[in-house]
Scaffold this motif. Structure first.
Motif, PDB file in Angstrom:
ATOM      1  N   ILE A 140       0.853  -1.183   0.000  1.00 20.20           N
ATOM      2  CA  ILE A 140       0.000   0.000   0.000  1.00 20.20           C
ATOM      3  C   ILE A 140       0.890   1.234   0.000  1.00 20.20           C
ATOM      4  CG2 ILE A 140      -1.746   1.248   1.315  1.00 20.20           C
ATOM      5  CD1 ILE A 140      -2.543  -1.532   2.481  1.00 20.20           C
ATOM      6  N   PHE A 141       0.706   2.079  -0.999  1.00 20.09           N
ATOM      7  CA  PHE A 141       1.430   3.343  -1.080  1.00 20.09           C
ATOM      8  C   PHE A 141       0.498   4.452  -0.616  1.00 20.09           C
ATOM      9  CE2 PHE A 141       3.535   0.636  -4.152  1.00 20.09           C
ATOM     10  CZ  PHE A 141       4.870   0.845  -3.837  1.00 20.09           C
ATOM     11  N   TRP A 151      -8.680   1.772   6.228  1.00 18.56           N
ATOM     12  CA  TRP A 151      -7.630   2.761   6.028  1.00 18.56           C
ATOM     13  C   TRP A 151      -8.239   4.091   5.598  1.00 18.56           C
ATOM     14  CZ3 TRP A 151      -2.107   1.718   5.802  1.00 18.56           C
ATOM     15  CH2 TRP A 151      -1.347   2.842   5.477  1.00 18.56           C
ATOM     16  N   GLN A 152      -9.144   4.044   4.626  1.00 19.67           N
ATOM     17  CA  GLN A 152      -9.716   5.275   4.088  1.00 19.67           C
ATOM     18  C   GLN A 152     -10.581   6.009   5.107  1.00 19.67           C
ATOM     19  OE1 GLN A 152     -11.559   3.664   0.556  1.00 19.67           O
ATOM     20  NE2 GLN A 152      -9.854   4.334  -0.723  1.00 19.67           N
ATOM     21  N   THR A 153     -11.262   5.281   5.982  1.00 23.65           N
ATOM     22  CA  THR A 153     -12.151   5.941   6.938  1.00 23.65           C
ATOM     23  C   THR A 153     -11.466   6.316   8.247  1.00 23.65           C
ATOM     24  OG1 THR A 153     -12.903   3.805   7.801  1.00 23.65           O
ATOM     25  CG2 THR A 153     -14.210   4.806   6.031  1.00 23.65           C
ATOM     26  N   SER A 154     -10.417   5.601   8.641  1.00 21.40           N
ATOM     27  CA  SER A 154      -9.864   5.790   9.981  1.00 21.40           C
ATOM     28  C   SER A 154      -8.470   6.401  10.035  1.00 21.40           C
ATOM     29  CB  SER A 154      -9.818   4.440  10.705  1.00 21.40           C
ATOM     30  OG  SER A 154     -11.106   3.881  10.770  1.00 21.40           O
ATOM     31  N   LEU A 155      -7.715   6.343   8.957  1.00 24.54           N
ATOM     32  CA  LEU A 155      -6.335   6.843   8.988  1.00 24.54           C
ATOM     33  C   LEU A 155      -6.208   8.124   8.166  1.00 24.54           C
ATOM     34  CD1 LEU A 155      -4.434   3.463   8.625  1.00 24.54           C
ATOM     35  CD2 LEU A 155      -5.063   4.665  10.700  1.00 24.54           C
ATOM     36  N   ASP A 156      -5.237   8.953   8.552  1.00 29.69           N
ATOM     37  CA  ASP A 156      -5.086  10.261   7.913  1.00 29.69           C
ATOM     38  C   ASP A 156      -4.326  10.220   6.595  1.00 29.69           C
ATOM     39  OD1 ASP A 156      -6.475  11.535   9.897  1.00 29.69           O
ATOM     40  OD2 ASP A 156      -4.683  11.953  11.096  1.00 29.69           O
ATOM     41  N   GLY A 157      -3.444   9.265   6.411  1.00 26.81           N
ATOM     42  CA  GLY A 157      -2.629   9.218   5.195  1.00 26.81           C
ATOM     43  C   GLY A 157      -3.450   8.792   3.991  1.00 26.81           C
ATOM     44  N   PRO A 158      -3.684   9.686   3.018  1.00 26.87           N
ATOM     45  CA  PRO A 158      -4.481   9.300   1.847  1.00 26.87           C
ATOM     46  C   PRO A 158      -3.755   8.265   0.989  1.00 26.87           C
ATOM     47  CG  PRO A 158      -3.602  11.524   1.593  1.00 26.87           C
ATOM     48  CD  PRO A 158      -3.235  11.069   2.959  1.00 26.87           C
ATOM     49  N   LEU A 159      -4.512   7.307   0.471  1.00 24.57           N
ATOM     50  CA  LEU A 159      -3.945   6.248  -0.358  1.00 24.57           C
ATOM     51  C   LEU A 159      -3.530   6.795  -1.720  1.00 24.57           C
ATOM     52  CD1 LEU A 159      -6.361   3.279   0.327  1.00 24.57           C
ATOM     53  CD2 LEU A 159      -4.058   3.594   1.179  1.00 24.57           C
ATOM     54  N   HIS A 160      -2.407   6.316  -2.200  1.00 24.31           N
ATOM     55  CA  HIS A 160      -1.958   6.623  -3.552  1.00 24.31           C
ATOM     56  C   HIS A 160      -2.286   5.456  -4.478  1.00 24.31           C
ATOM     57  CE1 HIS A 160       1.046   6.606  -6.825  1.00 24.31           C
ATOM     58  NE2 HIS A 160       0.811   7.912  -6.833  1.00 24.31           N
ATOM     59  N   SER A 161      -1.877   4.228  -4.057  1.00 27.51           N
ATOM     60  CA  SER A 161      -2.143   3.034  -4.863  1.00 27.51           C
ATOM     61  C   SER A 161      -1.948   1.789  -4.004  1.00 27.51           C
ATOM     62  CB  SER A 161      -1.217   2.985  -6.081  1.00 27.51           C
ATOM     63  OG  SER A 161       0.135   2.959  -5.662  1.00 27.51           O
ATOM     64  N   VAL A 162      -2.490   0.689  -4.510  1.00 18.62           N
ATOM     65  CA  VAL A 162      -2.372  -0.606  -3.832  1.00 18.62           C
ATOM     66  C   VAL A 162      -2.006  -1.649  -4.883  1.00 18.62           C
ATOM     67  CG1 VAL A 162      -3.574  -2.383  -2.505  1.00 18.62           C
ATOM     68  CG2 VAL A 162      -4.090   0.030  -2.100  1.00 18.62           C
ATOM     69  N   ARG A 163      -0.921  -2.393  -4.637  1.00 13.83           N
ATOM     70  CA  ARG A 163      -0.549  -3.535  -5.485  1.00 13.83           C
ATOM     71  C   ARG A 163      -0.670  -4.774  -4.626  1.00 13.83           C
ATOM     72  NH1 ARG A 163       5.237  -2.821  -8.049  1.00 13.83           N
ATOM     73  NH2 ARG A 163       5.689  -3.383  -5.919  1.00 13.83           N
ATOM     74  N   PHE A 164      -1.218  -5.843  -5.205  1.00 17.56           N
ATOM     75  CA  PHE A 164      -1.350  -7.048  -4.393  1.00 17.56           C
ATOM     76  C   PHE A 164      -1.147  -8.287  -5.246  1.00 17.56           C
ATOM     77  CE2 PHE A 164      -5.608  -6.485  -5.992  1.00 17.56           C
ATOM     78  CZ  PHE A 164      -6.088  -7.761  -6.173  1.00 17.56           C
ATOM     79  N   SER A 165      -0.798  -9.361  -4.564  1.00 19.55           N
ATOM     80  CA  SER A 165      -0.680 -10.666  -5.210  1.00 19.55           C
ATOM     81  C   SER A 165      -1.340 -11.691  -4.304  1.00 19.55           C
ATOM     82  CB  SER A 165       0.784 -11.023  -5.468  1.00 19.55           C
ATOM     83  OG  SER A 165       1.456 -11.179  -4.248  1.00 19.55           O
ATOM     84  N   HIS A 166      -1.768 -12.784  -4.914  1.00 18.25           N
ATOM     85  CA  HIS A 166      -2.470 -13.829  -4.173  1.00 18.25           C
ATOM     86  C   HIS A 166      -1.904 -15.172  -4.598  1.00 18.25           C
ATOM     87  CE1 HIS A 166      -5.872 -15.772  -2.165  1.00 18.25           C
ATOM     88  NE2 HIS A 166      -5.872 -16.610  -3.176  1.00 18.25           N
ATOM     89  N   ARG A 167      -1.657 -16.033  -3.633  1.00 18.35           N
ATOM     90  CA  ARG A 167      -1.091 -17.353  -3.928  1.00 18.35           C
ATOM     91  C   ARG A 167      -1.782 -18.385  -3.056  1.00 18.35           C
ATOM     92  NH1 ARG A 167       0.809 -21.481  -6.272  1.00 18.35           N
ATOM     93  NH2 ARG A 167       2.796 -22.359  -5.656  1.00 18.35           N
ATOM     94  N   SER A 186       5.327   3.343   2.010  1.00 14.64           N
ATOM     95  CA  SER A 186       4.693   2.074   1.673  1.00 14.64           C
ATOM     96  C   SER A 186       4.461   1.274   2.948  1.00 14.64           C
ATOM     97  CB  SER A 186       5.536   1.272   0.685  1.00 14.64           C
ATOM     98  OG  SER A 186       6.720   0.848   1.297  1.00 14.64           O
ATOM     99  N   TYR A 187       3.429   0.457   2.901  1.00 16.99           N
ATOM    100  CA  TYR A 187       3.042  -0.397   4.012  1.00 16.99           C
ATOM    101  C   TYR A 187       2.732  -1.771   3.425  1.00 16.99           C
ATOM    102  CZ  TYR A 187       0.301  -2.181   7.953  1.00 16.99           C
ATOM    103  OH  TYR A 187      -0.175  -2.939   8.986  1.00 16.99           O
ATOM    104  N   ILE A 188       3.250  -2.823   4.031  1.00 18.62           N
ATOM    105  CA  ILE A 188       3.010  -4.190   3.561  1.00 18.62           C
ATOM    106  C   ILE A 188       1.958  -4.833   4.470  1.00 18.62           C
ATOM    107  CG2 ILE A 188       4.020  -6.467   3.144  1.00 18.62           C
ATOM    108  CD1 ILE A 188       5.080  -4.324   1.281  1.00 18.62           C
ATOM    109  N   TRP A 189       0.931  -5.401   3.847  1.00 17.41           N
ATOM    110  CA  TRP A 189      -0.156  -6.075   4.560  1.00 17.41           C
ATOM    111  C   TRP A 189      -0.257  -7.501   4.044  1.00 17.41           C
ATOM    112  CZ3 TRP A 189      -4.610  -8.340   2.691  1.00 17.41           C
ATOM    113  CH2 TRP A 189      -5.612  -8.623   3.617  1.00 17.41           C
ATOM    114  N   GLN A 190      -0.409  -8.481   4.950  1.00 11.22           N
ATOM    115  CA  GLN A 190      -0.554  -9.887   4.567  1.00 11.22           C
ATOM    116  C   GLN A 190      -1.633 -10.540   5.404  1.00 11.22           C
ATOM    117  OE1 GLN A 190       3.145 -12.042   5.010  1.00 11.22           O
ATOM    118  NE2 GLN A 190       3.280 -12.344   2.822  1.00 11.22           N
ATOM    119  N   ASP A 191      -2.448 -11.354   4.759  1.00 13.24           N
ATOM    120  CA  ASP A 191      -3.466 -12.131   5.462  1.00 13.24           C
ATOM    121  C   ASP A 191      -3.965 -13.224   4.528  1.00 13.24           C
ATOM    122  OD1 ASP A 191      -5.157 -12.968   7.451  1.00 13.24           O
ATOM    123  OD2 ASP A 191      -6.251 -11.085   7.623  1.00 13.24           O
TER     124      ASP A 191
END
Length: 89
Positions: A20-21, A55-71, A33-38
């Motif tokens: 997450i950028f 993130w969008q409702t509770s945190l102040d840092g506005p999102l720029h982009s999100v890249r993700f992968s799934h395995r 950037s922040y890395i999230w895994q679950d």
């Protein structure tokens, strides 16, 4: 009690990793950037979208982009119950 990782994998869950950028609230020209895994279900990814909404409702840092992968770590036909014992020495 939450299910174990193996139980989740047997139910079809796979490991989702998101990078997450976001912009700093006081320094909007700086990207962090922040890395999230679950464990999440593809293709809908409900846990990832729940986290992004949080993130969008509770945190102040506005999102720029999100890249993700799934395995998926276990696929159908890969899980087999093995019964046996090996004795060394």
């Amino acid at each position: 009690m939450s299910p174990s990782e193996t139980e989740l994998m047997l139910k079809g869950y796979g490991l989702t990793t998101a990078e997450i950028f976001y912009r700093m609230p006081d320094y909007t020209h700086v990207l962090n950037s922040y890395i999230w895994q679950d464990y999440d279900l593809a293709p809908d990814h409900p846990k990832l979208f729940e986290f992004v909404e949080f993130w969008q409702t509770s945190l102040d840092g506005p999102l720029h982009s999100v890249r993700f992968s799934h395995r998926k770590l276990l696929k159908s036909g890969e899980w087999q119950n093995q019964v046996g014992e090996f004795t060394l020495h």
